[in-house]
Design a protein around this motif. Structure first.
Motif, PDB file in Angstrom:
ATOM      1  N   ALA A  81       1.007  -1.294  -0.798  1.00 27.27           N
ATOM      2  CA  ALA A  81       0.200  -0.156   0.279  1.00 27.27           C
ATOM      3  C   ALA A  81       0.927   0.641  -0.380  1.00 27.27           C
ATOM      4  CB  ALA A  81      -0.827  -0.180   0.902  1.00 27.27           C
ATOM      5  N   ALA A  82       2.114   1.019   0.875  1.00 27.69           N
ATOM      6  CA  ALA A  82       2.750   2.190   0.873  1.00 27.69           C
ATOM      7  C   ALA A  82       3.128   2.455  -0.279  1.00 27.69           C
ATOM      8  CB  ALA A  82       3.904   2.199   1.756  1.00 27.69           C
ATOM      9  N   ALA A  83       3.607   1.170  -1.391  1.00 25.61           N
ATOM     10  CA  ALA A  83       4.690   1.850  -2.230  1.00 25.61           C
ATOM     11  C   ALA A  83       3.319   2.261  -3.617  1.00 25.61           C
ATOM     12  CB  ALA A  83       4.943   0.706  -2.982  1.00 25.61           C
ATOM     13  N   LEU A  84       1.981   2.115  -3.351  1.00 29.83           N
ATOM     14  CA  LEU A  84       1.316   3.081  -4.667  1.00 29.83           C
ATOM     15  C   LEU A  84       1.116   4.498  -3.361  1.00 29.83           C
ATOM     16  CD1 LEU A  84      -0.543   2.248  -6.434  1.00 29.83           C
ATOM     17  CD2 LEU A  84      -2.520   0.826  -5.481  1.00 29.83           C
ATOM     18  N   VAL A  85       0.674   4.426  -2.403  1.00 32.10           N
ATOM     19  CA  VAL A  85       0.453   5.151  -2.001  1.00 32.10           C
ATOM     20  C   VAL A  85       0.955   6.429  -2.143  1.00 32.10           C
ATOM     21  CG1 VAL A  85       0.438   5.161   0.376  1.00 32.10           C
ATOM     22  CG2 VAL A  85      -1.430   6.358  -0.782  1.00 32.10           C
ATOM     23  N   PHE A  86       2.286   5.937  -2.404  1.00 30.35           N
ATOM     24  CA  PHE A  86       3.186   7.070  -2.678  1.00 30.35           C
ATOM     25  C   PHE A  86       3.007   8.089  -3.880  1.00 30.35           C
ATOM     26  CE2 PHE A  86       7.981   8.945  -4.083  1.00 30.35           C
ATOM     27  CZ  PHE A  86       8.188   9.081  -2.662  1.00 30.35           C
ATOM     28  N   PHE A  87       2.199   8.100  -4.452  1.00 31.63           N
ATOM     29  CA  PHE A  87       2.130   8.777  -5.407  1.00 31.63           C
ATOM     30  C   PHE A  87       1.546  10.027  -5.104  1.00 31.63           C
ATOM     31  CE2 PHE A  87      -1.597   9.585  -8.365  1.00 31.63           C
ATOM     32  CZ  PHE A  87      -1.118  10.129  -9.388  1.00 31.63           C
ATOM     33  N   ALA A  88       0.273  10.451  -3.873  1.00 28.58           N
ATOM     34  CA  ALA A  88       0.334  11.210  -3.578  1.00 28.58           C
ATOM     35  C   ALA A  88       0.659  11.915  -2.472  1.00 28.58           C
ATOM     36  CB  ALA A  88      -0.895  10.726  -1.778  1.00 28.58           C
ATOM     37  N   PHE A  89       2.430  11.222  -2.806  1.00 34.98           N
ATOM     38  CA  PHE A  89       3.504  12.968  -1.548  1.00 34.98           C
ATOM     39  C   PHE A  89       4.675  13.395  -2.980  1.00 34.98           C
ATOM     40  CE2 PHE A  89       2.018  10.097   1.554  1.00 34.98           C
ATOM     41  CZ  PHE A  89       2.713  10.922   2.821  1.00 34.98           C
ATOM     42  N   ILE A  90       3.905  12.922  -4.490  1.00 29.48           N
ATOM     43  CA  ILE A  90       4.516  13.239  -5.324  1.00 29.48           C
ATOM     44  C   ILE A  90       5.032  14.762  -5.584  1.00 29.48           C
ATOM     45  CG2 ILE A  90       5.387  11.344  -6.471  1.00 29.48           C
ATOM     46  CD1 ILE A  90       3.324  12.141  -8.617  1.00 29.48           C
ATOM     47  N   GLY A  91       4.061  15.642  -4.965  1.00 29.69           N
ATOM     48  CA  GLY A  91       3.740  17.021  -4.960  1.00 29.69           C
ATOM     49  C   GLY A  91       4.727  18.408  -4.339  1.00 29.69           C
ATOM     50  N   PHE A  92       5.599  16.648  -3.417  1.00 30.13           N
ATOM     51  CA  PHE A  92       6.744  17.911  -2.288  1.00 30.13           C
ATOM     52  C   PHE A  92       7.644  18.002  -2.774  1.00 30.13           C
ATOM     53  CE2 PHE A  92       4.431  15.896   0.623  1.00 30.13           C
ATOM     54  CZ  PHE A  92       4.098  16.800   1.379  1.00 30.13           C
ATOM     55  N   ASP A  93       8.149  16.511  -4.259  1.00 33.60           N
ATOM     56  CA  ASP A  93       9.331  17.001  -5.427  1.00 33.60           C
ATOM     57  C   ASP A  93       8.805  18.462  -6.324  1.00 33.60           C
ATOM     58  OD1 ASP A  93       7.057  14.782  -6.001  1.00 33.60           O
ATOM     59  OD2 ASP A  93       8.788  15.112  -8.296  1.00 33.60           O
ATOM     60  N   GLU A  94       7.427  18.597  -6.333  1.00 34.35           N
ATOM     61  CA  GLU A  94       7.037  19.211  -7.809  1.00 34.35           C
ATOM     62  C   GLU A  94       7.335  20.521  -6.807  1.00 34.35           C
ATOM     63  OE1 GLU A  94       2.703  18.662  -8.192  1.00 34.35           O
ATOM     64  OE2 GLU A  94       3.257  17.193  -9.155  1.00 34.35           O
TER      65      GLU A  94
END
Length: 326
Positions: A81-94
């Motif tokens: 689940a963490a591997a998939l939900v990590f998608f929700a945290f990519i805004g920080f590299d933006e």
């Protein structure tokens, strides 16, 4: 994701709804960073309000579901689940990608990252606990619109449309950020000579890299036509994981090779001169990459290989001497 929630109000397929959203946010991104930033701020306020609303709905149901592995998957399920939900945290590299648009970025960007990461993590955990408490993990996993199902179960159908609006706001906000950040990334690489020069062209009035914005929107539209959200998210996660491997590895290397370099922000904590944070980041990424979907790993690897090949060709073309004129 946007298209699925939009289907609750209009008769569009999820793919068509996603393409409509991409057209809209691309048009906004073409107008420049100021309008994009204002719209992002407004959407973020609505988005946070929606998350707090879900948390409030779930409060009376706390303790009604097993939050510690009731489906029998244990830590394997947590890692997947963490591997998939990590998608929700990519805004920080933006945030990093948009640093050139900020005032005093060496001071404001690290603070913005840490504050946003803390608030987002707390909100996401609270929403997860509330949602599982209301309908259970199995029902959430089988749902195409999980938050709507949570409200339907808690209020007998009342308020579900409101949550759908919140979800539309959240996905629109993420999409606008992605398109804007992707265009700035292309612009920066084009200026550095790593991508074709036309991607660095900017509008006279908007000062937005309009060619890069259009390319970002077009590529996103191509992925939207696949129609498999989990697959596209996994491919994206793999690309982000590879970036994180490179960034954390670079921190370790630079601490050794350039220990006296000026660092406006320095990751705290070290053991015998080795910073702890990037080591933990590397370990976390290496643990989660194998949990991604196999197809996503193959497609992501092919895309990265294509990027490396294209980068090599562009670099070779720039380094080759220009032909002499006769």
């Amino acid at each position: 994701g946007f298209g699925r929630y939009l289907g609750r109000f209009v008769g569009l397929t999820p793919t068509a709804g996603g393409l409509v959203l991409l057209a809209a946010v691309t048009a906004v991104a073409l107008t420049g960073i100021r309008r994009s930033a204002v719209l992002t701020t407004l959407l973020s306020i609505v988005q946070v309000g929606g998350l707090l609303y879900v948390v409030t709905i779930g409060l009376p149901h706390l303790g009604q579901a097993d939050l510690l592995g009731g489906d029998g998957r244990g830590w394997g399920g947590v890692v997947s689940a963490a591997a998939l939900v990590f998608f929700a945290f990519i805004g920080f590299d933006e945030v990093i990608t948009l640093a050139e648009e900020a005032k005093d970025p060496t001071r404001t960007v690290p603070r913005a990252l840490l504050i946003a990461l803390g608030l987002s993590s707390a909100l996401y955990m609270a929403v997860a606990v509330a949602a599982v408490s209301v309908v259970g993990a199995a029902s959430l996993a089988a749902s195409e619109r999980p938050l709507v199902d949570v409200i339907d179960h808690a209020l007998g159908g009342r308020g579900a449309d409101v949550v759908a609006v919140f979800a539309l706001t959240a996905t629109a906000n993420t999409t606008l950020l992605c398109v804007t950040a992707a265009s700035r990334l292309q612009y920066g690489m084009a200026v550095a000579g790593a991508l074709p020069a036309p991607l660095a062209r900017v509008g006279r009035r908007s000062r937005a890299p309009w060619v890069a914005v259009l390319v970002a929107g077009a590529v996103a539209a191509a992925f939207a036509t696949i129609g498999d959200l989990a697959f596209v998210a996994s491919v994206t996660d793999l690309a982000v994981y590879l970036v994180f491997l490179a960034v954390n590895g670079a921190v370790l290397v630079l601490r050794r090779r350039r220990p006296d370099a000026a660092r406006p922000f320095r990751a705290p904590g070290q053991v015998r001169g080795v910073p702890v944070t990037p080591v933990l980041g590397l370990l976390a990424v290496l643990v989660m990459i194998p949990a991604l979907d196999g197809r996503a790993l193959v497609v992501g690897a092919l895309l990265c290989a294509a990027g490396l090949a294209a980068g090599g060709l562009i670099s070779r073309a720039r380094s080759s001497p220009a032909p002499r004129r006769r």
